[in-house]
Write a protein that holds these residues in place. Structure first.
Motif, PDB file in Angstrom:
ATOM      1  N   LEU A 217       0.825  -1.204   0.000  1.00  0.00           N
ATOM      2  CA  LEU A 217       0.000   0.000   0.000  1.00  0.00           C
ATOM      3  C   LEU A 217       0.860   1.256   0.000  1.00  0.00           C
ATOM      4  O   LEU A 217       0.537   2.238  -0.667  1.00  0.00           O
ATOM      5  CB  LEU A 217      -0.919  -0.002   1.217  1.00  0.00           C
ATOM      6  CG  LEU A 217      -1.872   1.200   1.357  1.00  0.00           C
ATOM      7  CD1 LEU A 217      -2.784   1.289   0.142  1.00  0.00           C
ATOM      8  CD2 LEU A 217      -2.684   1.085   2.640  1.00  0.00           C
ATOM      9  N   ALA A 218       1.963   1.242   0.741  1.00  0.00           N
ATOM     10  CA  ALA A 218       2.834   2.417   0.802  1.00  0.00           C
ATOM     11  C   ALA A 218       3.395   2.755  -0.574  1.00  0.00           C
ATOM     12  O   ALA A 218       3.522   3.925  -0.941  1.00  0.00           O
ATOM     13  CB  ALA A 218       3.988   2.166   1.783  1.00  0.00           C
ATOM     14  N   TYR A 234       4.790  10.811   5.023  1.00  0.00           N
ATOM     15  CA  TYR A 234       4.843   9.493   5.634  1.00  0.00           C
ATOM     16  C   TYR A 234       5.338   8.450   4.633  1.00  0.00           C
ATOM     17  O   TYR A 234       6.022   7.506   4.983  1.00  0.00           O
ATOM     18  CB  TYR A 234       3.449   9.102   6.137  1.00  0.00           C
ATOM     19  CG  TYR A 234       3.367   7.686   6.669  1.00  0.00           C
ATOM     20  CD1 TYR A 234       3.857   7.362   7.935  1.00  0.00           C
ATOM     21  CD2 TYR A 234       2.801   6.677   5.893  1.00  0.00           C
ATOM     22  CE1 TYR A 234       3.784   6.057   8.411  1.00  0.00           C
ATOM     23  CE2 TYR A 234       2.731   5.375   6.378  1.00  0.00           C
ATOM     24  CZ  TYR A 234       3.215   5.076   7.632  1.00  0.00           C
ATOM     25  OH  TYR A 234       3.144   3.788   8.096  1.00  0.00           O
ATOM     26  N   TYR A 235       4.997   8.652   3.347  1.00  0.00           N
ATOM     27  CA  TYR A 235       5.341   7.652   2.340  1.00  0.00           C
ATOM     28  C   TYR A 235       6.642   7.952   1.596  1.00  0.00           C
ATOM     29  O   TYR A 235       6.943   7.331   0.604  1.00  0.00           O
ATOM     30  CB  TYR A 235       4.205   7.536   1.317  1.00  0.00           C
ATOM     31  CG  TYR A 235       2.970   6.876   1.881  1.00  0.00           C
ATOM     32  CD1 TYR A 235       3.012   5.564   2.339  1.00  0.00           C
ATOM     33  CD2 TYR A 235       1.775   7.562   1.965  1.00  0.00           C
ATOM     34  CE1 TYR A 235       1.888   4.957   2.867  1.00  0.00           C
ATOM     35  CE2 TYR A 235       0.628   6.956   2.481  1.00  0.00           C
ATOM     36  CZ  TYR A 235       0.702   5.658   2.934  1.00  0.00           C
ATOM     37  OH  TYR A 235      -0.418   5.064   3.441  1.00  0.00           O
ATOM     38  N   THR A 236       7.434   8.932   2.072  1.00  0.00           N
ATOM     39  CA  THR A 236       8.644   9.297   1.347  1.00  0.00           C
ATOM     40  C   THR A 236       9.725   8.220   1.417  1.00  0.00           C
ATOM     41  O   THR A 236      10.713   8.294   0.707  1.00  0.00           O
ATOM     42  CB  THR A 236       9.245  10.609   1.902  1.00  0.00           C
ATOM     43  OG1 THR A 236       9.410  10.489   3.323  1.00  0.00           O
ATOM     44  CG2 THR A 236       8.352  11.781   1.583  1.00  0.00           C
ATOM     45  N   HIS A 237       9.554   7.208   2.268  1.00  0.00           N
ATOM     46  CA  HIS A 237      10.576   6.168   2.377  1.00  0.00           C
ATOM     47  C   HIS A 237      10.517   5.169   1.237  1.00  0.00           C
ATOM     48  O   HIS A 237      11.406   4.328   1.096  1.00  0.00           O
ATOM     49  CB  HIS A 237      10.415   5.416   3.706  1.00  0.00           C
ATOM     50  CG  HIS A 237       9.172   4.578   3.750  1.00  0.00           C
ATOM     51  ND1 HIS A 237       7.939   5.111   4.008  1.00  0.00           N
ATOM     52  CD2 HIS A 237       8.978   3.247   3.537  1.00  0.00           C
ATOM     53  CE1 HIS A 237       7.032   4.138   3.981  1.00  0.00           C
ATOM     54  NE2 HIS A 237       7.631   3.010   3.694  1.00  0.00           N
ATOM     55  N   ALA A 243       9.099   0.769  -6.232  1.00  0.00           N
ATOM     56  CA  ALA A 243       8.124   1.368  -7.144  1.00  0.00           C
ATOM     57  C   ALA A 243       8.248   0.748  -8.533  1.00  0.00           C
ATOM     58  O   ALA A 243       7.252   0.469  -9.206  1.00  0.00           O
ATOM     59  CB  ALA A 243       8.340   2.874  -7.219  1.00  0.00           C
ATOM     60  N   GLY A 244       9.489   0.530  -8.973  1.00  0.00           N
ATOM     61  CA  GLY A 244       9.708  -0.058 -10.289  1.00  0.00           C
ATOM     62  C   GLY A 244       9.145  -1.459 -10.394  1.00  0.00           C
ATOM     63  O   GLY A 244       8.542  -1.830 -11.401  1.00  0.00           O
TER      64      GLY A 244
END
Length: 297
Positions: A217-218, A234-237, A243-244
């Motif tokens: 989810l993140a 919060y999701y910058t980690h 993601a790829g």
């Protein structure tokens, strides 16, 4: 200002057949204005506060099935087809897809880096979306064959002149593909039409496909860009590798192309030849980046 006058205006708004949201915004704005002027104008009571607001019912766009996604892409041509593919594989909103600039497409890193229009003022943090193999082919062609700043120059010009023009094209294409765009029972007999399928449906589809591919989810929140600045921080980690992998796992909606598989040497040579044959004084930097990316592959 009397209550009678306020009620007359509210009645006028109702007859204009605007949405409940528009109706409430009018009344809330008037309440705010009179509240600010209350002391100077010696207003005893704010009559707008006493006018009952309309109940809001959130109408969300539905996601499209894989079959529907394939249909709209197969039936699309030119920039419109590319627009749909960008929407499906990035989850970006219509305005961001249409006005995507070539400088925001990094083929060497296989990444699109874009600050969403919706959050640009209050939180100018860019959203980074990995480029899916299906989308990459279309972007390579666009970056080499046109010299304008936009990936979709014709649609971008239309959108900047009149955004509804692109929306109308999208909705007309859905209808031509036999996809119902409005909720059943609305839009007739003077009932307000409720849009059920629109370009935003591609954003919902992107999220659903990512989740179905078991993307955390993140990662999904990071890809689509959260509207809440606190949640965005919060999701910058979330890293580029995660993601790829999430985007690469998405299914193909273009014919029988497979996704997730390594490109063959023949396909890499063909792509490299295409890039080399189209090099000119204006695009040599882009072409160099693409050739380096192909060599890395």
């Amino acid at each position: 200002m009397t209550r009678t006058v306020a009620e007359c205006y509210a009645s006028h708004l109702l007859k204009s057949r605007g949405s409940p949201n528009t109706y409430n915004k009018h009344l809330n704005l008037l309440s705010l204005v009179f509240r600010v002027l209350k002391a100077k104008a010696r207003i005893n009571s704010i009559v707008w506060d006493d006018i009952q607001r309309k109940t809001l019912t959130t109408q969300s766009r539905r996601e499209l099935t894989l079959e529907e996604l394939r249909t709209i892409c197969d039936a699309g041509t030119g920039e419109l087809r590319t627009l749909f593919v960008i929407g499906i594989y990035t989850g970006m909103r219509l305005g961001d897809c249409v006005t995507l600039r070539k400088g925001e497409v990094d083929l060497s890193r296989s990444m699109i880096r874009r600050v969403p229009n919706k959050t640009a003022r209050r939180n100018p943090k860019p959203v980074c979306v990995p480029i899916h193999p299906v989308l990459r082919g279309l972007l390579e062609e666009s970056l080499l064959t046109d010299r304008t700043e936009f990936v979709l120059p014709k649609l971008a010009e239309l959108y900047l002149e009149r955004s509804d023009g692109v929306t109308d094209l999208v909705q007309a294409h859905f209808k031509a593909c036999a996809i119902r765009t409005h909720k059943p029972g609305t839009g007739k007999d003077h009932k307000r039409a409720i849009v059920e399928v629109g370009f935003h449906s591609l954003r919902h589809s992107f999220v659903s496909l990512c989740r179905e591919s078991n993307a955390p989810l993140a990662v999904v929140e990071s890809l689509v860009g959260h509207s809440n600045p606190a949640m965005t921080r919060y999701y910058t980690h979330v890293g580029e590798i995660a993601a790829g992998k999430a985007v690469a796992a998405l299914p193909s909606i273009m014919g029988d192309e497979s996704t997730g598989a390594e490109p063959s040497n023949d396909s890499l040579l063909i792509r490299a030849r295409t890039v080399a044959e189209n090099i000119n004084a204006d695009n040599w930097e882009n072409a160099r980046s693409q050739l380096l990316a192909l060599l890395s592959a």
